[in-house]
Design an enzyme around this catalytic site. Structure first.
Site, mmCIF file in Angstrom:
data_model
loop_
_atom_site.group_PDB
_atom_site.id
_atom_site.type_symbol
_atom_site.label_atom_id
_atom_site.label_comp_id
_atom_site.label_asym_id
_atom_site.label_seq_id
_atom_site.Cartn_x
_atom_site.Cartn_y
_atom_site.Cartn_z
ATOM 1 C CB THR A 108 -0.905 -0.008 1.250
ATOM 2 O OG1 THR A 108 -1.487 1.283 1.415
ATOM 3 C CG2 THR A 108 -0.130 -0.327 2.528
ATOM 4 C CG ASP A 109 -1.133 5.024 -0.912
ATOM 5 O OD1 ASP A 109 -1.658 4.397 0.036
ATOM 6 O OD2 ASP A 109 -1.748 5.900 -1.564
ATOM 7 C CD GLU A 110 -3.215 3.672 4.591
ATOM 8 O OE1 GLU A 110 -2.952 3.422 5.776
ATOM 9 O OE2 GLU A 110 -4.361 3.815 4.157
ATOM 10 C CE1 TYR A 120 -3.489 -2.580 5.790
ATOM 11 C CE2 TYR A 120 -3.188 -0.244 5.322
ATOM 12 C CZ TYR A 120 -3.352 -1.547 4.869
ATOM 13 O OH TYR A 120 -3.374 -1.806 3.522
ATOM 14 C CE LYS A 159 -0.313 -4.630 3.097
ATOM 15 N NZ LYS A 159 -0.784 -5.973 2.608
HETATM 16 P P1 NAD Z 1 -10.162 -6.992 2.303
HETATM 17 O O1 NAD Z 1 -10.124 -6.706 3.763
HETATM 18 O O2 NAD Z 1 -11.378 -6.676 1.515
HETATM 19 O O3 NAD Z 1 -9.850 -8.548 2.070
HETATM 20 C C1 NAD Z 1 -8.855 -9.246 2.766
HETATM 21 C C2 NAD Z 1 -9.024 -10.728 2.446
HETATM 22 O O4 NAD Z 1 -7.955 -11.438 3.102
HETATM 23 C C3 NAD Z 1 -10.329 -11.332 2.967
HETATM 24 O O5 NAD Z 1 -10.891 -12.184 1.996
HETATM 25 C C4 NAD Z 1 -9.912 -12.115 4.192
HETATM 26 O O6 NAD Z 1 -10.743 -13.212 4.482
HETATM 27 C C5 NAD Z 1 -8.509 -12.549 3.782
HETATM 28 N N1 NAD Z 1 -7.650 -12.841 4.939
HETATM 29 C C6 NAD Z 1 -7.460 -12.085 6.053
HETATM 30 N N2 NAD Z 1 -6.624 -12.711 6.901
HETATM 31 C C7 NAD Z 1 -6.260 -13.869 6.302
HETATM 32 C C8 NAD Z 1 -5.404 -14.944 6.665
HETATM 33 N N3 NAD Z 1 -4.767 -14.967 7.834
HETATM 34 N N4 NAD Z 1 -5.236 -15.975 5.812
HETATM 35 C C9 NAD Z 1 -5.895 -15.992 4.621
HETATM 36 N N5 NAD Z 1 -6.747 -15.006 4.228
HETATM 37 C C10 NAD Z 1 -6.917 -13.961 5.057
HETATM 38 O O7 NAD Z 1 -8.878 -6.274 1.719
HETATM 39 P P2 NAD Z 1 -8.676 -5.529 0.320
HETATM 40 O O8 NAD Z 1 -9.131 -4.125 0.448
HETATM 41 O O9 NAD Z 1 -9.167 -6.383 -0.777
HETATM 42 O O10 NAD Z 1 -7.075 -5.482 0.295
HETATM 43 C C11 NAD Z 1 -6.337 -6.563 -0.255
HETATM 44 C C12 NAD Z 1 -4.860 -6.247 -0.119
HETATM 45 O O11 NAD Z 1 -4.548 -5.019 -0.778
HETATM 46 C C13 NAD Z 1 -4.389 -6.062 1.330
HETATM 47 O O12 NAD Z 1 -3.120 -6.644 1.445
HETATM 48 C C14 NAD Z 1 -4.300 -4.550 1.502
HETATM 49 O O13 NAD Z 1 -3.314 -4.215 2.458
HETATM 50 C C15 NAD Z 1 -3.900 -4.124 0.119
HETATM 51 N N6 NAD Z 1 -4.326 -2.771 -0.291
HETATM 52 C C16 NAD Z 1 -5.643 -2.414 -0.235
HETATM 53 C C17 NAD Z 1 -6.030 -1.154 -0.704
HETATM 54 C C18 NAD Z 1 -7.476 -0.705 -0.675
HETATM 55 O O14 NAD Z 1 -7.737 0.450 -0.971
HETATM 56 N N7 NAD Z 1 -8.430 -1.572 -0.365
HETATM 57 C C19 NAD Z 1 -5.069 -0.274 -1.210
HETATM 58 C C20 NAD Z 1 -3.728 -0.669 -1.214
HETATM 59 C C21 NAD Z 1 -3.379 -1.926 -0.779
HETATM 60 O O1 DAU Z 2 -4.081 4.126 0.681
HETATM 61 C C1 DAU Z 2 -4.322 2.761 0.564
HETATM 62 C C2 DAU Z 2 -5.143 2.298 1.742
HETATM 63 O O2 DAU Z 2 -6.455 2.811 1.551
HETATM 64 C C3 DAU Z 2 -5.184 0.795 1.909
HETATM 65 O O3 DAU Z 2 -3.892 0.324 2.191
HETATM 66 C C4 DAU Z 2 -6.146 0.390 3.035
HETATM 67 O O4 DAU Z 2 -6.263 -1.019 3.077
HETATM 68 C C5 DAU Z 2 -7.496 0.995 2.747
HETATM 69 O O5 DAU Z 2 -8.370 0.718 3.821
HETATM 70 C C6 DAU Z 2 -7.383 2.501 2.545
HETATM 71 O O6 DAU Z 2 -7.030 3.174 3.776
HETATM 72 P P1 DAU Z 2 -7.736 4.552 4.216
HETATM 73 O O7 DAU Z 2 -7.616 4.703 5.671
HETATM 74 O O8 DAU Z 2 -7.271 5.671 3.348
HETATM 75 O O9 DAU Z 2 -9.240 4.185 3.767
HETATM 76 P P2 DAU Z 2 -10.656 4.452 4.448
HETATM 77 O O10 DAU Z 2 -11.698 4.125 3.434
HETATM 78 O O11 DAU Z 2 -10.756 3.835 5.790
HETATM 79 O O12 DAU Z 2 -10.638 6.038 4.649
HETATM 80 C C7 DAU Z 2 -10.482 6.918 3.548
HETATM 81 C C8 DAU Z 2 -10.453 8.325 4.109
HETATM 82 O O13 DAU Z 2 -11.763 8.630 4.620
HETATM 83 C C9 DAU Z 2 -9.509 8.509 5.286
HETATM 84 O O14 DAU Z 2 -8.944 9.814 5.227
HETATM 85 C C10 DAU Z 2 -10.404 8.378 6.503
HETATM 86 C C11 DAU Z 2 -11.723 8.942 6.014
HETATM 87 N N1 DAU Z 2 -12.922 8.372 6.627
HETATM 88 C C12 DAU Z 2 -13.058 7.010 6.618
HETATM 89 C C13 DAU Z 2 -14.161 6.407 7.205
HETATM 90 C C14 DAU Z 2 -14.308 4.900 7.192
HETATM 91 C C15 DAU Z 2 -13.902 9.181 7.182
HETATM 92 O O15 DAU Z 2 -13.787 10.411 7.151
HETATM 93 N N2 DAU Z 2 -14.994 8.588 7.750
HETATM 94 C C16 DAU Z 2 -15.159 7.231 7.801
HETATM 95 O O16 DAU Z 2 -16.182 6.754 8.359
#
Ligand code: NAD
Ligand code: DAU
Length: 346
Positions: free
Chosen positions: A126-128, A151, A155
């Site tokens: 992730t970019d985080e 988190y 990562k």
């Molecule tokens: P998500 O939370 O929707 O899905 C996570 C999946 O992993 C689920 O299906 C869960 O059951 C599975 N999982 C969790 N723990 C596990 C374990 N111990 N063994 C096997 N499976 C397990 O997550 P997402 O948003 O689809 O993110 C997927 C990946 O991308 C993550 O690694 C996250 O850090 C990364 N990522 C997400 C975002 C985003 O915006 N959603 C952005 C950048 C990176």
């Molecule tokens: O940047 C990549 C990341 O983006 C991924 O690595 C993470 O898995 C993914 O969850 C996401 O993280 P964020 O914290 O940026 O996403 P989230 O949707 O939780 O929040 C987006 C922005 O909105 C953040 O600035 C927090 C804000 N927010 C979020 C929630 C859930 C609110 O203001 N209110 C809310 O209820």
């Protein structure tokens, strides 16, 4: 013989979109989808794949070495690790499970992959990991990592671990660091699906702090295409940023969502800020553009409208997620069919 892919976390948001994309675009690939089905994993995300012989679901945790070894015994060319705890707010309430899954789980999976002679290990990051930016500047792949939440710290540790295997043992690993994804099947705890579903239910939209934090929104289809390209073409040991080039303040995303859903701005509530809240993320994506010819293709306004339309059409899906009913699907679907811990991908 076709290529064998091993996807972890393929029942989550990005993983399920990736599984679908690969099956559609690579007829020669067959895959195992290894997922623990935590609260975020939902087999209903892949319901449309019922009967697809190239997809085999296995329930198991990446922290469980024996389960991983068993699932990898059939062989694997490329492993893509999506499995993680992914929600920042949950990592503030319960950090330990993030250490367990995101760090120890990744390390366990990598060790098993090396033993099973997996050709390439793709770590989805992730970019985080880069931390937070002020109003200007961008993260490049060379920016030192400086994560700020449990988190992102977990990562970042996983990234460093897999890259250390490349450096020390020559293991073929690649890392993708993407910005905020949005699109279908995203769990309604994240900003966009939470706010769409709340608005549709006339519930308040809880905007953290002043709502002026900036995220760079990337449509999940664009991310999945980039991941596939990295998996197939990147040099061993490389890291790629994947961003949507669509920086928006949260408050503007919130207003755009309300307009798309046709609900009033009176639903907006400014609530107490997230502790340690990162202010801004922005990615320099020139490396993936230049080296792999990838570009984001979905314009944010169009992607957001399509996502709103999807949540409008799929009320039953998110209704079952919000009520917890989706968890019954697994039992119903697999009752009496799970000898050996796995099941055909249905
Ligand atoms: P998500 O939370 O929707 O899905 C996570 C999946 O992993 C689920 O299906 C869960 O059951 C599975 N999982 C969790 N723990 C596990 C374990 N111990 N063994 C096997 N499976 C397990 O997550 P997402 O948003 O689809 O993110 C997927 C990946 O991308 C993550 O690694 C996250 O850090 C990364 N990522 C997400 C975002 C985003 O915006 N959603 C952005 C950048 C990176
Ligand atoms: O940047 C990549 C990341 O983006 C991924 O690595 C993470 O898995 C993914 O969850 C996401 O993280 P964020 O914290 O940026 O996403 P989230 O949707 O939780 O929040 C987006 C922005 O909105 C953040 O600035 C927090 C804000 N927010 C979020 C929630 C859930 C609110 O203001 N209110 C809310 O209820």
């Amino acid at each position: 013989m076709g290529l064998k892919l091993f996807v972890t976390g393929g029942c989550g948001f990005i993983g399920s979109n990736f599984v679908r994309l690969v099956l559609r675009e690579r007829p020669d690939i067959e895959m195992v989808n290894f997922d623990a089905l935590t609260y975020a994993g939902n087999l209903e995300n892949l319901r449309d794949l019922e009967g697809e012989k190239r997809h085999r679901f296995v329930r198991g945790s990446i922290c469980d070495r024996a389960a991983v070894d068993a699932a990898l015994a059939g062989g694997c060319d490329i492993l893509v690790n999506f499995a993680a705890e992914s929600h920042v707010d949950r990592s503030i309430h319960e950090p330990q499970v993030f250490l367990e899954t995101n760090v120890r789980g990744t390390a366990t999976l990598l060790e098993a992959a090396v033993k099973a002679k997996v050709r390439r290990f793709v770590q989805i990051s992730t970019d985080e990991v880069y931390g937070s930016l002020g109003p200007t500047g961008v993260f490049t792949e060379a920016t030192p990592i400086q994560p700020s939440s449990p988190y992102s710290a977990a990562k970042a540790a996983a990234d460093q671990w897999v890259l250390a295997y490349h450096h020390t043992f020559g293991t073929d690993v690649v890392v993708t660091r993407s910005s905020n994804n949005y699109g279908p099947y995203q769990f309604p705890e994240k900003l966009i699906p939470l706010f769409i579903s709340n608005a549709l239910e006339d519930k308040p939209l809880p905007v953290y702090g002043d709502g002026r934090q900036v995220r760079d929104w990337l449509h999940v289809d664009d991310n999945c295409r980039a991941i596939l390209r990295v998996a197939e073409k990147a040099a061993p040991g490389s890291v790629y940023n994947i961003g949507g080039q669509s920086e928006r303040e949260n408050i503007d995303v919130t207003r755009a969502l309300l307009r798309a859903v046709g609900k009033p701005e009176t639903l907006i509530r400014h609530v107490q800020d997230r502790p340690g809240h990162d202010r801004r993320y922005a990615l320099d994506i020139s490396k993936i553009r230049r080296e792999l010819g990838w570009e984001p293709t979905v314009k944010f306004e169009e992607g957001l409208q399509a996502t709103v339309d999807w949540y409008l059409k799929n009320r039953e899906w998110w209704g079952r997620v919000k009520s917890g009913a989706y968890r019954e699907y697994y039992e119903k679907q697999y009752a009496g069919r799970l000898e050996g811990g796995g099941a055909r991908g249905r």
